[in-house]
Motif scaffolding. Sequence first.
Motif, mmCIF file in Angstrom:
data_model
loop_
_atom_site.group_PDB
_atom_site.id
_atom_site.type_symbol
_atom_site.label_atom_id
_atom_site.label_comp_id
_atom_site.label_asym_id
_atom_site.label_seq_id
_atom_site.Cartn_x
_atom_site.Cartn_y
_atom_site.Cartn_z
ATOM 1 N N ARG A 159 0.842 -1.191 0.000
ATOM 2 C CA ARG A 159 0.000 0.000 0.000
ATOM 3 C C ARG A 159 0.884 1.251 0.000
ATOM 4 N N PHE A 160 0.635 2.103 -1.002
ATOM 5 C CA PHE A 160 1.361 3.359 -1.141
ATOM 6 C C PHE A 160 0.376 4.529 -1.091
ATOM 7 N N ASP A 161 -0.642 4.417 -0.271
ATOM 8 C CA ASP A 161 -1.668 5.450 -0.199
ATOM 9 C C ASP A 161 -1.050 6.787 0.216
ATOM 10 N N ARG A 162 -1.323 7.816 -0.588
ATOM 11 C CA ARG A 162 -0.867 9.195 -0.333
ATOM 12 C C ARG A 162 0.657 9.306 -0.251
ATOM 13 N N ALA A 163 1.355 8.321 -0.777
ATOM 14 C CA ALA A 163 2.819 8.387 -0.809
ATOM 15 C C ALA A 163 3.276 9.325 -1.924
ATOM 16 N N GLU A 164 4.472 9.863 -1.788
ATOM 17 C CA GLU A 164 5.105 10.633 -2.853
ATOM 18 C C GLU A 164 6.167 9.748 -3.489
ATOM 19 N N ILE A 165 5.958 9.416 -4.768
ATOM 20 C CA ILE A 165 6.888 8.552 -5.499
ATOM 21 C C ILE A 165 7.316 9.336 -6.730
ATOM 22 N N THR A 166 8.328 10.154 -6.580
ATOM 23 C CA THR A 166 8.705 11.092 -7.625
ATOM 24 C C THR A 166 10.091 10.770 -8.178
ATOM 25 N N HIS A 167 10.213 10.906 -9.505
ATOM 26 C CA HIS A 167 11.493 10.674 -10.193
ATOM 27 C C HIS A 167 12.081 9.310 -9.825
ATOM 28 N N SER A 168 11.226 8.326 -9.638
ATOM 29 C CA SER A 168 11.677 7.006 -9.195
ATOM 30 C C SER A 168 11.441 5.956 -10.270
ATOM 31 N N SER A 181 -3.456 4.673 -3.980
ATOM 32 C CA SER A 181 -4.562 5.611 -3.819
ATOM 33 C C SER A 181 -4.061 6.974 -3.336
ATOM 34 N N GLY A 182 -4.308 8.013 -4.145
ATOM 35 C CA GLY A 182 -3.917 9.365 -3.768
ATOM 36 C C GLY A 182 -2.425 9.626 -3.808
ATOM 37 N N ALA A 183 -1.645 8.714 -4.395
ATOM 38 C CA ALA A 183 -0.187 8.880 -4.436
ATOM 39 C C ALA A 183 0.219 9.886 -5.508
ATOM 40 N N ASP A 184 1.332 10.565 -5.288
ATOM 41 C CA ASP A 184 1.922 11.469 -6.273
ATOM 42 C C ASP A 184 2.999 10.691 -7.020
ATOM 43 N N LEU A 185 2.816 10.508 -8.335
ATOM 44 C CA LEU A 185 3.710 9.660 -9.133
ATOM 45 C C LEU A 185 4.516 10.472 -10.145
ATOM 46 N N ALA A 186 4.757 11.721 -9.866
ATOM 47 C CA ALA A 186 5.382 12.626 -10.831
ATOM 48 C C ALA A 186 6.723 12.105 -11.335
ATOM 49 N N ASP A 187 6.828 12.010 -12.662
ATOM 50 C CA ASP A 187 8.086 11.688 -13.345
ATOM 51 C C ASP A 187 8.682 10.343 -12.945
ATOM 52 N N SER A 188 7.865 9.426 -12.474
ATOM 53 C CA SER A 188 8.355 8.081 -12.175
ATOM 54 C C SER A 188 8.107 7.164 -13.362
ATOM 55 N N ARG A 189 8.863 6.069 -13.439
ATOM 56 C CA ARG A 189 8.791 5.155 -14.568
ATOM 57 C C ARG A 189 8.291 3.789 -14.117
ATOM 58 N N PHE A 190 7.298 3.271 -14.870
ATOM 59 C CA PHE A 190 6.694 1.975 -14.577
ATOM 60 C C PHE A 190 6.786 1.044 -15.792
ATOM 61 N N THR A 201 -6.518 4.749 -7.837
ATOM 62 C CA THR A 201 -7.606 5.686 -7.566
ATOM 63 C C THR A 201 -7.078 6.980 -6.944
ATOM 64 N N GLY A 202 -7.382 8.095 -7.588
ATOM 65 C CA GLY A 202 -6.990 9.394 -7.047
ATOM 66 C C GLY A 202 -5.512 9.706 -7.145
ATOM 67 N N LEU A 213 -0.634 2.440 -19.979
ATOM 68 C CA LEU A 213 -0.643 1.065 -19.476
ATOM 69 C C LEU A 213 -1.937 0.762 -18.722
ATOM 70 N N ILE A 214 -2.373 1.717 -17.910
ATOM 71 C CA ILE A 214 -3.597 1.526 -17.134
ATOM 72 C C ILE A 214 -4.801 1.393 -18.065
#
Length: 222
Positions: A159-168, A181-190, A201-202, A213-214
């Motif tokens: 669970r990464f709810d409301r986590a900040e996952i940036t440039h990762s 849910s509600g996580a910030d995924l700015a500039d991350s690669r999946f 979600t969110g 992909l989604i």
Amino acid sequence: MIPSPLPTSGTVISEAETCPASFCGVRGYLSNARMPGCDLSAASLRGADLKWANLAECNLRVADFESADLFHTTFDGSVMDHGRFVGANMFGANMNEVSAKEANFTNAYMKDIAMEEGNFQGALFWETFMQRAVAIDSDFSEALFHNATLTGGSLEGARFDRAEITHSLLNGTHLSNTRFSGADLADSRFTNARLDNTDFTGAMNVPEHLRRLIEKKAGSTP
């Protein structure tokens, strides 16, 4: 009074024994030490050699392991809340079922680490290297990942709810039933991540490649 000797390599400290006060500033050689159940709360273990040591079921609240060698060290079941692991070598360490709320893992080397069913709420993973980490069913809610590497890992059910996952980087990571849910995924690669039943979600700042992909997974595009 003769002071208590410091634990050394291969030392065995019985379960639930409080470690000697003189231990709370040691930088020594503690490789293979056996200290299950010990109390090292607020201890300073900066630069200590704890390779292959057993610190399972220990109280490590606010302990400082900055730059320590924790190669294949066992922390299973320990409480590590607010602990400091900045720049530590944690290759192959075992951190299953730990509580590490708001712990600091900045610049830690955590390749091949096992951290299943742990509580890492609010923890800091700034430029942390976590390639092939196994963190199934762990809770990273409100944690901060920046320039972190989580490629090829197994994060199913985490669970990464409301986590900040940036440039990762999460390329090739298994994320089945994982929640962002509600996580910030700015500039991350999946890229090539496995997204079966993954919940975004969110989520904010979803990268375009991830959005595609989604949508593809949902059948919105051919």
